[in-house]
Motif scaffolding. Sequence first.
Motif, PDB file in Angstrom:
ATOM      1  N   TRP A 112      16.344  55.556   0.536  1.00 30.15           N
ATOM      2  CA  TRP A 112      16.919  54.987  -0.523  1.00 30.15           C
ATOM      3  C   TRP A 112      17.192  53.235  -0.498  1.00 30.15           C
ATOM      4  CZ3 TRP A 112      19.449  59.275   1.774  1.00 30.15           C
ATOM      5  CH2 TRP A 112      20.469  58.707   2.151  1.00 30.15           C
ATOM      6  N   PRO A 113      17.303  52.610  -1.509  1.00 30.37           N
ATOM      7  CA  PRO A 113      17.580  51.367  -1.447  1.00 30.37           C
ATOM      8  C   PRO A 113      19.381  51.094  -1.413  1.00 30.37           C
ATOM      9  CG  PRO A 113      17.292  51.875  -3.763  1.00 30.37           C
ATOM     10  CD  PRO A 113      16.825  52.951  -2.773  1.00 30.37           C
ATOM     11  N   VAL A 114      19.604  50.108  -0.622  1.00 29.41           N
ATOM     12  CA  VAL A 114      21.210  50.006  -0.378  1.00 29.41           C
ATOM     13  C   VAL A 114      21.481  48.460  -1.204  1.00 29.41           C
ATOM     14  CG1 VAL A 114      22.945  49.420   1.188  1.00 29.41           C
ATOM     15  CG2 VAL A 114      21.125  51.058   1.576  1.00 29.41           C
ATOM     16  N   TRP A 115      22.433  48.898  -2.011  1.00 27.70           N
ATOM     17  CA  TRP A 115      23.493  47.768  -2.501  1.00 27.70           C
ATOM     18  C   TRP A 115      24.750  47.520  -1.780  1.00 27.70           C
ATOM     19  CZ3 TRP A 115      19.950  50.774  -5.406  1.00 27.70           C
ATOM     20  CH2 TRP A 115      19.033  50.101  -6.304  1.00 27.70           C
ATOM     21  N   ILE A 116      25.428  48.646  -1.667  1.00 36.28           N
ATOM     22  CA  ILE A 116      26.860  48.554  -0.992  1.00 36.28           C
ATOM     23  C   ILE A 116      26.937  49.212   0.197  1.00 36.28           C
ATOM     24  CG2 ILE A 116      27.757  48.207  -3.379  1.00 36.28           C
ATOM     25  CD1 ILE A 116      28.801  51.313  -2.894  1.00 36.28           C
ATOM     26  N   GLU A 117      27.787  48.650   1.251  1.00 33.16           N
ATOM     27  CA  GLU A 117      28.087  49.250   2.471  1.00 33.16           C
ATOM     28  C   GLU A 117      29.494  49.817   2.423  1.00 33.16           C
ATOM     29  OE1 GLU A 117      25.860  49.230   4.676  1.00 33.16           O
ATOM     30  OE2 GLU A 117      24.394  47.612   4.087  1.00 33.16           O
ATOM     31  N   PRO A 118      29.596  50.890   3.359  1.00 29.03           N
ATOM     32  CA  PRO A 118      30.946  51.743   3.518  1.00 29.03           C
ATOM     33  C   PRO A 118      32.032  50.794   3.843  1.00 29.03           C
ATOM     34  CG  PRO A 118      29.351  52.755   4.712  1.00 29.03           C
ATOM     35  CD  PRO A 118      28.542  51.479   4.279  1.00 29.03           C
ATOM     36  N   ARG A 119      33.302  50.828   3.392  1.00 26.79           N
ATOM     37  CA  ARG A 119      34.252  49.951   3.883  1.00 26.79           C
ATOM     38  C   ARG A 119      35.575  50.957   3.641  1.00 26.79           C
ATOM     39  NH1 ARG A 119      37.273  44.860   0.323  1.00 26.79           N
ATOM     40  NH2 ARG A 119      38.814  45.006   1.645  1.00 26.79           N
ATOM     41  N   ALA A 120      36.467  50.850   4.591  1.00 26.75           N
ATOM     42  CA  ALA A 120      37.740  51.371   4.390  1.00 26.75           C
ATOM     43  C   ALA A 120      38.681  50.776   5.260  1.00 26.75           C
ATOM     44  CB  ALA A 120      37.557  52.978   5.022  1.00 26.75           C
ATOM     45  N   ASP A 121      39.732  50.137   4.355  1.00 23.63           N
ATOM     46  CA  ASP A 121      40.889  49.403   4.985  1.00 23.63           C
ATOM     47  C   ASP A 121      41.833  49.042   3.698  1.00 23.63           C
ATOM     48  OD1 ASP A 121      40.529  46.261   4.191  1.00 23.63           O
ATOM     49  OD2 ASP A 121      38.471  46.797   5.069  1.00 23.63           O
ATOM     50  N   GLY A 122      42.863  48.738   3.967  1.00 22.70           N
ATOM     51  CA  GLY A 122      43.921  48.314   3.125  1.00 22.70           C
ATOM     52  C   GLY A 122      44.467  49.494   2.330  1.00 22.70           C
ATOM     53  N   GLU A 123      45.201  49.205   1.187  1.00 21.57           N
ATOM     54  CA  GLU A 123      45.743  50.059   0.328  1.00 21.57           C
ATOM     55  C   GLU A 123      44.886  50.608  -0.762  1.00 21.57           C
ATOM     56  OE1 GLU A 123      49.435  48.382  -0.820  1.00 21.57           O
ATOM     57  OE2 GLU A 123      50.444  48.327   1.123  1.00 21.57           O
ATOM     58  N   THR A 124      45.523  51.191  -1.868  1.00 22.11           N
ATOM     59  CA  THR A 124      44.844  51.850  -2.974  1.00 22.11           C
ATOM     60  C   THR A 124      45.174  51.491  -4.114  1.00 22.11           C
ATOM     61  OG1 THR A 124      44.877  53.839  -1.718  1.00 22.11           O
ATOM     62  CG2 THR A 124      44.120  54.132  -3.863  1.00 22.11           C
ATOM     63  N   ARG A 125      44.747  49.977  -4.831  1.00 24.59           N
ATOM     64  CA  ARG A 125      45.327  49.532  -5.955  1.00 24.59           C
ATOM     65  C   ARG A 125      44.332  50.024  -6.989  1.00 24.59           C
ATOM     66  NH1 ARG A 125      45.607  43.561  -6.406  1.00 24.59           N
ATOM     67  NH2 ARG A 125      47.156  44.195  -8.066  1.00 24.59           N
ATOM     68  N   MET A 126      44.666  51.366  -7.379  1.00 20.43           N
ATOM     69  CA  MET A 126      43.654  52.113  -8.421  1.00 20.43           C
ATOM     70  C   MET A 126      44.178  51.707  -9.617  1.00 20.43           C
ATOM     71  SD  MET A 126      43.350  56.159  -8.752  1.00 20.43           S
ATOM     72  CE  MET A 126      43.425  56.437  -7.173  1.00 20.43           C
ATOM     73  N   CYS A 127      45.273  51.316  -9.979  1.00 23.00           N
ATOM     74  CA  CYS A 127      45.856  51.004 -11.266  1.00 23.00           C
ATOM     75  C   CYS A 127      45.434  49.353 -11.864  1.00 23.00           C
ATOM     76  CB  CYS A 127      47.347  50.916 -11.297  1.00 23.00           C
ATOM     77  SG  CYS A 127      48.391  52.467 -11.452  1.00 23.00           S
ATOM     78  N   ALA A 128      45.060  48.794 -10.612  1.00 24.68           N
ATOM     79  CA  ALA A 128      44.683  47.366 -11.110  1.00 24.68           C
ATOM     80  C   ALA A 128      43.221  47.583 -11.359  1.00 24.68           C
ATOM     81  CB  ALA A 128      44.933  46.527  -9.702  1.00 24.68           C
TER      82      ALA A 128
END
Length: 277
Positions: A112-128
């Motif tokens: 399958w084609p790839v547009w985005i790569e995995p990333r995991a760091d920082g906080e969770t600014r879900m409201c923003a």
Amino acid sequence: MNPAIRATRKHPACFVLLIDQSYSMSGAMSGGRGASKADAVADSTNQLLGRLVQRCFVDEEARHFFDIALIGYSDGVGPLLQGPLTGQFLVSPAQMAEAVSRVHTDASGTSWPVWIEPRADGETRMCAAFDLARDLVGSWVARHQDSPAPVVINISDGEATDGGIDDLAQRAAALRQLRTDGGELQLFNIAIASQSETPQYYPDSPNGLPDKYTKALFDISSVLTPRLVEYANHFATAAGRPPLRAGARAFVFNADLAAMVEALSIGSNDPNFGNPR
């Protein structure tokens, strides 16, 4: 409201994905055979995007049936597309097709084609992230009243770090108030668990969910439209799951990778979008 409105080149549909990229997404995906939550989300999202873009090709021409946005959130909030689309939010299928970064092939030989790569760091600014989606879709709605109802899908494994449950609920309510002649915005939430919790697919009640933050994501999710219930029941029957009950929400908990792709497909394949022309 006209629920029969379909996506056309003149009246494209709007599909926005909000992706949690906080540090907790580095944890193992429940049932993911060693894959992290970030890996699973990236794979399912790329597969879904590939299907969306492919649906828009007619006679080898990419037709503008969709406006698509990918927004990531951790310490910051912003667009995820890279290369020629860096910094852009809503883009067309033709632009997406020209911005594939690579092609991924898994152990089974599926590609399958790839547009985005995995990333995991920082906080969770879900409201923003919800605020940004509200501004983005609000501007789109003002220009596309004759289009199908927009869809926003949020994928997260935890609580917002930039506000409490009530803050998130207020943001979600503001999002769901957006509407076109095709109906009210549909807000989906896909909640990811690290523990081996029982999966739930489009429940009508938060009973059985493990904590108040997961229940909050259920509470802010839209009630599925009758057409979406019909579509979701098609997948449920194929997977041997019971049919949805009245009041089913646009919410999935602890799904494996295949079910995550299914959930994203249901979110983006409302029959109001379907059979674009």
